[in-house]
Scaffold this motif. Sequence first.
Motif, PDB file in Angstrom:
ATOM      1  N   GLU A   1       0.893  -1.417  -0.148  1.00 18.04           N
ATOM      2  CA  GLU A   1       0.090   0.355   0.336  1.00 18.04           C
ATOM      3  C   GLU A   1       1.009   1.534  -0.109  1.00 18.04           C
ATOM      4  O   GLU A   1       1.675   1.360   0.118  1.00 18.04           O
ATOM      5  CB  GLU A   1      -1.092   0.348   1.144  1.00 18.04           C
TER       6      GLU A   1
ATOM      7  N   GLU B   1      -4.054   3.233   3.919  1.00 15.72           N
ATOM      8  CA  GLU B   1      -4.688   2.433   3.680  1.00 15.72           C
ATOM      9  C   GLU B   1      -4.758   1.589   4.686  1.00 15.72           C
ATOM     10  O   GLU B   1      -6.063   0.511   4.316  1.00 15.72           O
ATOM     11  CB  GLU B   1      -4.232   2.452   1.837  1.00 15.72           C
ATOM     12  N   ARG B   2      -3.687   0.787   4.791  1.00 13.99           N
ATOM     13  CA  ARG B   2      -2.959  -0.097   5.922  1.00 13.99           C
ATOM     14  C   ARG B   2      -2.748   0.350   7.070  1.00 13.99           C
ATOM     15  O   ARG B   2      -2.129   0.702   7.725  1.00 13.99           O
ATOM     16  CB  ARG B   2      -2.751  -0.601   5.701  1.00 13.99           C
TER      17      ARG B   2
ATOM     18  N   GLU C   1      -7.369  -2.352   7.313  1.00 18.34           N
ATOM     19  CA  GLU C   1      -7.611  -1.532   6.798  1.00 18.34           C
ATOM     20  C   GLU C   1      -8.082  -0.206   8.215  1.00 18.34           C
ATOM     21  O   GLU C   1      -7.956  -1.628   9.654  1.00 18.34           O
ATOM     22  CB  GLU C   1      -9.038  -1.294   6.288  1.00 18.34           C
TER      23      GLU C   1
ATOM     24  N   ARG D   1     -13.611   4.853   5.474  1.00 19.30           N
ATOM     25  CA  ARG D   1     -13.969   3.712   5.338  1.00 19.30           C
ATOM     26  C   ARG D   1     -15.880   4.159   4.720  1.00 19.30           C
ATOM     27  O   ARG D   1     -16.108   2.600   4.455  1.00 19.30           O
ATOM     28  CB  ARG D   1     -13.473   2.536   5.151  1.00 19.30           C
TER      29      ARG D   1
END
Length: 252
Positions: free
Chosen positions: A36, A206-207, A221, A247
């Motif tokens: 990512e 993103e992670r 996530e 999200r």
Amino acid sequence: MIELDAAEVTAWSPDPAGGPDRVVRLLGPVSLRLTERHVAVVGANGSGKSTLARLLNGLVLPSAGRVRVDGLDTASDGPAVRRRVGFVFTDPDAQIVMPTPVEDVALSLRRTVPDAREREARALEALARYGLADRAHVSVHALSGGQRQLLALAAVLATEPAVLVCDEPTTLLDLRWRTHVDTLLASLPQQVVVVTHDLEAAARAERVIVVDDGRVVADDEPGPALAHYRALMGAAPSPHGAEHARRAPVTP
Ligand SMILES: Nc1ncnc2c1ncn2[C@@H]1O[C@H](COP(=O)(O)OP(=O)(O)OP(=O)(O)O)[C@@H](O)[C@H]1O
């Protein structure tokens, strides 16, 4: 891509009971593939975040297992790995070594830009890019803490690393500088791995990788990973649901 295959870090530690030194495990085994563009690492003090971050550019070598960056092994290809992976410390004073910003950035270019004039020109360009053009020739001691962190970042980014690893780059900064540095990191084209205690910043990754007691206990996530971390710390859920916002489903 950064790959950790069953990477472990151990160290010798004195026995508090006065016996012989013992081997203690600081981290691992950890297996990860980091692809990512923006990865955050969170965890309690002493959980092993810095050890994990330092594994990524070979500042710390695995005692067992392997760490590779674009196929290069940190144990056998250290210099090549460090050319690919820039590292920024919490305290910029740990990496600023020259008397003025322009000299400091130029120093980081010494291997890649042999000509001194070209090096200075490139250093001035880098300082301008990160908003330090008017500070290029002042003493580094005349810079604010935020400006010093920006200088440390500029010096690393001037070398155009493929990956940037930052170990709590905003911990010493006030809110304005924290926001400035976070925005800068988010805008970079390269992969950025940030160790942070700032859960709002982590929520924009993103992670998120959660480290506890030398182990990766969540890797997901931001929503689920940060919820796991809050539960681990016995903290109340985020009052604003910040880590869920990114999200949230977008309705047309
Ligand atoms: N070279 C070393 N020898 C022995 N113990 C070490 C060494 N380096 C780190 N440690 C220990 O390993 C553990 C993890 O340290 P690390 O710095 O990775 O934690 P951290 O999660 O980054 O903590 P913090 O949030 O406080 O910076 C700590 O208990 C630390 O004291």
